[in-house]
Motif scaffolding. Sequence first.
Motif, mmCIF file in Angstrom:
data_model
loop_
_atom_site.group_PDB
_atom_site.id
_atom_site.type_symbol
_atom_site.label_atom_id
_atom_site.label_comp_id
_atom_site.label_asym_id
_atom_site.label_seq_id
_atom_site.Cartn_x
_atom_site.Cartn_y
_atom_site.Cartn_z
ATOM 1 N N GLY A 1 -0.778 -7.330 10.628
ATOM 2 C CA GLY A 1 -1.426 -6.205 11.280
ATOM 3 C C GLY A 1 -2.530 -5.574 10.450
ATOM 4 O O GLY A 1 -3.138 -4.592 10.866
ATOM 5 N N ALA A 2 -2.811 -6.129 9.265
ATOM 6 C CA ALA A 2 -3.902 -5.612 8.438
ATOM 7 C C ALA A 2 -5.241 -5.960 9.068
ATOM 8 O O ALA A 2 -5.362 -6.938 9.819
ATOM 9 N N GLN A 3 -6.260 -5.158 8.777
ATOM 10 C CA GLN A 3 -7.603 -5.466 9.242
ATOM 11 C C GLN A 3 -8.641 -4.842 8.328
ATOM 12 O O GLN A 3 -8.369 -3.888 7.606
ATOM 13 N N ALA B 1 -10.487 -0.903 5.216
ATOM 14 C CA ALA B 1 -9.295 -1.728 5.383
ATOM 15 C C ALA B 1 -8.093 -0.854 5.685
ATOM 16 O O ALA B 1 -7.944 0.233 5.119
ATOM 17 N N THR B 2 -7.226 -1.322 6.585
ATOM 18 C CA THR B 2 -5.968 -0.647 6.869
ATOM 19 C C THR B 2 -4.865 -1.694 6.940
ATOM 20 O O THR B 2 -5.098 -2.834 7.364
ATOM 21 N N TRP B 3 -3.637 -1.313 6.525
ATOM 22 C CA TRP B 3 -2.496 -2.212 6.612
ATOM 23 C C TRP B 3 -1.213 -1.385 6.660
ATOM 24 O O TRP B 3 -1.181 -0.249 6.181
ATOM 25 N N PRO B 4 -0.144 -1.938 7.253
ATOM 26 C CA PRO B 4 1.116 -1.199 7.321
ATOM 27 C C PRO B 4 1.685 -0.964 5.930
ATOM 28 O O PRO B 4 1.542 -1.800 5.029
ATOM 29 N N ALA B 5 2.339 0.170 5.749
ATOM 30 C CA ALA B 5 2.895 0.506 4.441
ATOM 31 C C ALA B 5 3.903 -0.536 3.973
ATOM 32 O O ALA B 5 4.072 -0.742 2.765
ATOM 33 N N GLN B 6 4.588 -1.205 4.911
ATOM 34 C CA GLN B 6 5.611 -2.169 4.533
ATOM 35 C C GLN B 6 5.061 -3.564 4.267
ATOM 36 O O GLN B 6 5.830 -4.497 3.990
ATOM 37 N N ALA B 7 3.754 -3.736 4.322
ATOM 38 C CA ALA B 7 3.159 -5.057 4.091
ATOM 39 C C ALA B 7 3.449 -5.543 2.670
ATOM 40 O O ALA B 7 3.494 -4.753 1.720
ATOM 41 N N VAL B 8 3.608 -6.853 2.508
ATOM 42 C CA VAL B 8 3.896 -7.428 1.200
ATOM 43 C C VAL B 8 2.639 -7.390 0.332
ATOM 44 O O VAL B 8 1.521 -7.222 0.819
ATOM 45 N N ALA B 9 2.844 -7.566 -0.977
ATOM 46 C CA ALA B 9 1.738 -7.438 -1.931
ATOM 47 C C ALA B 9 0.614 -8.429 -1.661
ATOM 48 O O ALA B 9 -0.562 -8.134 -1.899
ATOM 49 N N GLN C 1 -4.142 7.262 2.697
ATOM 50 C CA GLN C 1 -2.855 7.057 3.328
ATOM 51 C C GLN C 1 -2.757 7.968 4.537
ATOM 52 O O GLN C 1 -3.251 9.100 4.510
ATOM 53 N N VAL C 2 -2.138 7.468 5.600
ATOM 54 C CA VAL C 2 -1.920 8.260 6.802
ATOM 55 C C VAL C 2 -0.413 8.375 6.999
ATOM 56 O O VAL C 2 0.257 7.404 7.351
ATOM 57 N N GLY C 3 0.123 9.542 6.702
ATOM 58 C CA GLY C 3 1.565 9.724 6.778
ATOM 59 C C GLY C 3 2.277 8.757 5.861
ATOM 60 O O GLY C 3 1.803 8.434 4.762
ATOM 61 N N ASP C 4 3.418 8.245 6.316
ATOM 62 C CA ASP C 4 4.170 7.273 5.534
ATOM 63 C C ASP C 4 4.010 5.852 6.049
ATOM 64 O O ASP C 4 4.594 4.924 5.486
ATOM 65 N N GLY C 5 3.193 5.677 7.098
ATOM 66 C CA GLY C 5 3.170 4.375 7.753
ATOM 67 C C GLY C 5 1.970 3.500 7.498
ATOM 68 O O GLY C 5 2.042 2.284 7.682
ATOM 69 N N VAL C 6 0.834 4.080 7.083
ATOM 70 C CA VAL C 6 -0.396 3.311 6.976
ATOM 71 C C VAL C 6 -1.075 3.573 5.639
ATOM 72 O O VAL C 6 -1.222 4.724 5.216
ATOM 73 N N HIS C 7 -1.474 2.503 4.989
ATOM 74 C CA HIS C 7 -2.294 2.590 3.785
ATOM 75 C C HIS C 7 -3.691 2.069 4.111
ATOM 76 O O HIS C 7 -3.871 1.281 5.039
ATOM 77 N N GLY C 8 -4.666 2.501 3.341
ATOM 78 C CA GLY C 8 -6.024 2.059 3.599
ATOM 79 C C GLY C 8 -6.881 2.077 2.356
ATOM 80 O O GLY C 8 -6.513 2.651 1.322
ATOM 81 N N ARG C 9 -8.006 1.420 2.465
ATOM 82 C CA ARG C 9 -8.952 1.331 1.349
ATOM 83 C C ARG C 9 -10.361 1.296 1.916
ATOM 84 O O ARG C 9 -10.632 0.637 2.925
#
Length: 211
Positions: free
Chosen positions: A95-97, A170-178, A146-154
Amino acid sequence: MGGLRKLAWAILILGTACSGSRQAVKADTARGAAPGVGGSGAAGAVPVAAGVPYVDEDLGFEIIRPSDEWQLDETNERTPEGLAIPVVLRHPPSGAQVVLQVAPAVATPTQFAERLTEGLRQQPGFTTTDPVPLSLSDNAVGFDFQVGDGVHGRVAVREGRKGHVLMMLATWPAQAVASVTQNVDALIAGIRPLPESKTAPGTLPQARRTR
């Protein structure tokens, strides 16, 4: 995944509003490679293999995808102010983009990054780091959010070619692997301005235009 896409567009709408479409074609070179070349037409996924540059001669940039898991979609979104969002790169498994925006160089990369940081900090639920220099180029800067606890971005901003600035979100789910964030970094590093020699007459074929 759809939520992340909507989030990315919402962030860009802080400074843009847009519509349109693009299509790329592959063109043979003297060495037998087949770079994707930006052009106008129907929007959609572009079948350019990983490691083969996608080239947009009009906006003066190229993209190299880190793996075939990353899908490149052309959009050619453009605002009345001249801000373009030519492509979106998606990683369906996670789900990253990564969204690319090309803007006129009316400000430096640092000034663009500072404005984006200020804008995001005014949005509910957003937290950001301060912009810092990046190794992408001499003038590149970026920050994380970061948006709440669910989304990280750069966000990364660097100079483009001929009076343009390239902005990558860039955005990706917080639970995405490294490995997902590593791919994001590799993709951002693979978005760069075209050298002048790549657009000299006869160097690369022009995009096919369709109506």
